[in-house]
Design a protein around this motif. Structure first.
Motif, PDB file in Angstrom:
ATOM      1  N   GLY A   1       6.016 -37.168  13.466  1.00  0.00           N
ATOM      2  CA  GLY A   1       6.164 -36.514  12.170  1.00  0.00           C
ATOM      3  C   GLY A   1       6.455 -37.511  11.071  1.00  0.00           C
ATOM      4  O   GLY A   1       5.905 -37.429   9.970  1.00  0.00           O
ATOM      5  N   LEU A   2       7.313 -38.495  11.359  1.00  0.00           N
ATOM      6  CA  LEU A   2       7.644 -39.499  10.359  1.00  0.00           C
ATOM      7  C   LEU A   2       6.475 -40.436  10.095  1.00  0.00           C
ATOM      8  O   LEU A   2       6.234 -40.835   8.964  1.00  0.00           O
ATOM      9  CB  LEU A   2       8.868 -40.293  10.814  1.00  0.00           C
ATOM     10  CG  LEU A   2      10.177 -39.505  10.809  1.00  0.00           C
ATOM     11  CD1 LEU A   2      11.257 -40.264  11.557  1.00  0.00           C
ATOM     12  CD2 LEU A   2      10.623 -39.205   9.389  1.00  0.00           C
ATOM     13  N   ASP A   3       5.740 -40.778  11.144  1.00  0.00           N
ATOM     14  CA  ASP A   3       4.585 -41.644  10.954  1.00  0.00           C
ATOM     15  C   ASP A   3       3.496 -40.941  10.144  1.00  0.00           C
ATOM     16  O   ASP A   3       2.745 -41.580   9.410  1.00  0.00           O
ATOM     17  CB  ASP A   3       4.025 -42.100  12.299  1.00  0.00           C
ATOM     18  CG  ASP A   3       4.891 -43.182  12.941  1.00  0.00           C
ATOM     19  OD1 ASP A   3       5.793 -43.688  12.251  1.00  0.00           O
ATOM     20  OD2 ASP A   3       4.666 -43.505  14.117  1.00  0.00           O
ATOM     21  N   GLN A   4       3.402 -39.627  10.280  1.00  0.00           N
ATOM     22  CA  GLN A   4       2.444 -38.881   9.480  1.00  0.00           C
ATOM     23  C   GLN A   4       2.889 -38.807   8.023  1.00  0.00           C
ATOM     24  O   GLN A   4       2.074 -38.737   7.110  1.00  0.00           O
ATOM     25  CB  GLN A   4       2.278 -37.469  10.044  1.00  0.00           C
ATOM     26  CG  GLN A   4       1.549 -37.420  11.377  1.00  0.00           C
ATOM     27  CD  GLN A   4       1.531 -36.043  11.993  1.00  0.00           C
ATOM     28  OE1 GLN A   4       2.202 -35.119  11.520  1.00  0.00           O
ATOM     29  NE2 GLN A   4       0.783 -35.880  13.071  1.00  0.00           N
ATOM     30  N   THR A   5       4.199 -38.828   7.800  1.00  0.00           N
ATOM     31  CA  THR A   5       4.746 -38.715   6.451  1.00  0.00           C
ATOM     32  C   THR A   5       4.674 -40.037   5.701  1.00  0.00           C
ATOM     33  O   THR A   5       4.369 -40.084   4.512  1.00  0.00           O
ATOM     34  CB  THR A   5       6.212 -38.244   6.515  1.00  0.00           C
ATOM     35  OG1 THR A   5       6.263 -36.997   7.200  1.00  0.00           O
ATOM     36  CG2 THR A   5       6.801 -38.075   5.121  1.00  0.00           C
TER      37      THR A   5
END
Length: 365
Positions: free
Chosen positions: A171-175
């Motif tokens: 999720g953080l890498d997508q953000t």
């Protein structure tokens, strides 16, 4: 106007793992229905796309109609896309193994006993997620559910303003566009950016309802879990007061691990976070991840470790058995110490099987 969502008690939790399509047996373990396997067939790893060949579309349609249908090896070889053929091979092996074992728990323990985790990590994580969702079904504590994600989703950890915060890695890498939370933590510290500016939220009372409602969508989220042992409060005259972090996610993780051991091994244990081990009779330890395993081994053997290496240790835990009758004689009345650590890039990958494999019990898993 209050826009805080109200969790729908009828909505399935983490629906993508299919836990709502499982059937419970007399022992509280879970067997799949045909709908469970149909949900797997709708995953992007298996669902046909525009480029799919005729053989792939035919196989997919036949399995949707009859999820337990035998599939000869020749049918997989006929698929034009070898990656798809490999995915179907993994799916069929999982389906047939679960069918033979009877429940997800039995097949998972089979993997643990044999140490043969030969399916893609995603497949095994979905099995763990489904088991965890069912064993926490009666819980309504948002932090407990967020801590449970550590058992099947890699996390990124960073130190920010004295707090140890972890977020869902994907999720953080997508953000973010700069390497996920490890890089984000550096940017926050150096640039004076607040968590709110970065659209990240530390899970707490104010946003717990949002997190609980979001579980029904099973998407990647931006709720960070606080894994801090204690908080510092600066007083007058330069005094610093160390306060216990009553809402630390470490406490929630400890409760999840208690559930995990009780559900799969039938052994009741009590687990609590520890900031350090002051035990001259330290006899047994278990790393909850690869980093912690090697770190605890080194400390147990009296090796000197660099400050940089020690800083990777997120927490220790003290595990005690509620009933010592099934414990090895030399460990009765003694605690087992657990460790949780991140790697040098701030990545945390908890291995829930470690706790099942390495407890000092008189009977094997």
């Amino acid at each position: 106007m209050n826009t805080t969502p109200t969790p729908d008690p009828s909505a399935p939790i983490w629906p993508a793992c299919g836990q709502h399509l499982l059937q419970t047996d007399e022992h509280g373990w879970h067997s799949p229905s045909e709908a469970y396997w149909r949900l797997w067939l709708q995953r992007p790893e298996l669902a046909p796309v525009h480029e799919s060949c005729v053989a792939e579309r035919r196989l997919h349609a036949q399995l949707l109609a009859q999820p337990d249908r035998p599939v000869p090896a020749a049918e997989l070889r006929a698929l034009a896309d070898q990656d798809v053929a490999e995915n179907y091979g993994h799916f069929l092996r999982l389906r047939d193994t679960v069918s033979l074992a009877g429940t997800l728990e039995a097949v998972y323990l089979g993997w643990v006993r044999s140490r043969q985790f030969d399916l893609p990590p995603l497949f095994m994580d979905l099995v763990v997620q489904a088991i965890v969702a069912r064993l926490l079904a009666e819980e309504d504590d948002a932090q407990l559910w967020r801590a449970a994600e550590l058992l099947f989703r890699p996390q990124r950890v960073a130190i920010f303003e004295g707090r140890v915060l972890c977020g869902d890695e994907q999720g953080l890498d997508q953000t973010q566009q700069h390497g996920g939370f490890g890089e984000l933590g550096r940017l926050l510290r150096e640039g004076g950016v607040t968590l709110a500016d970065a659209q990240l939220q530390v899970l707490g009372e104010s946003n717990a309802a949002r997190y609980l409602a979001d579980r029904a969508h099973d998407g990647r989220h931006r709720h960070l879990l606080d894994l801090t042992h204690g908080l510092s409060q600066t007083l007058s005259h330069g005094l610093v007061l160390q306060l216990d972090n009553a809402r630390s996610g470490l406490r929630s993780l400890a409760r999840v691990l208690e559930h995990w051991v009780r559900h799969l091994l039938g052994v009741s244990v009590s687990i609590r976070p520890e900031a350090r081990v002051d035990d001259p009779a330290w006899r047994w330890h278990i790393g909850l991840d690869a980093q912690a395993s090697s770190l605890l081994d080194a400390l147990y053997q009296g090796q000197s470790l660099s400050d940089e290496t020690l800083q990777r240790l997120i927490s220790l835990f003290r595990l005690e058995f509620d009933d010592a009758s099934g414990v090895q004689a030399d460990m009765r009345g003694r605690p087992v110490y657990l460790g949780l650590a991140m790697d040098d890039r701030g990545r945390l990958r908890l291995k829930p099987q470690n706790l099942l494999l390495n407890l000092p019990l008189t009977r094997s898993v």
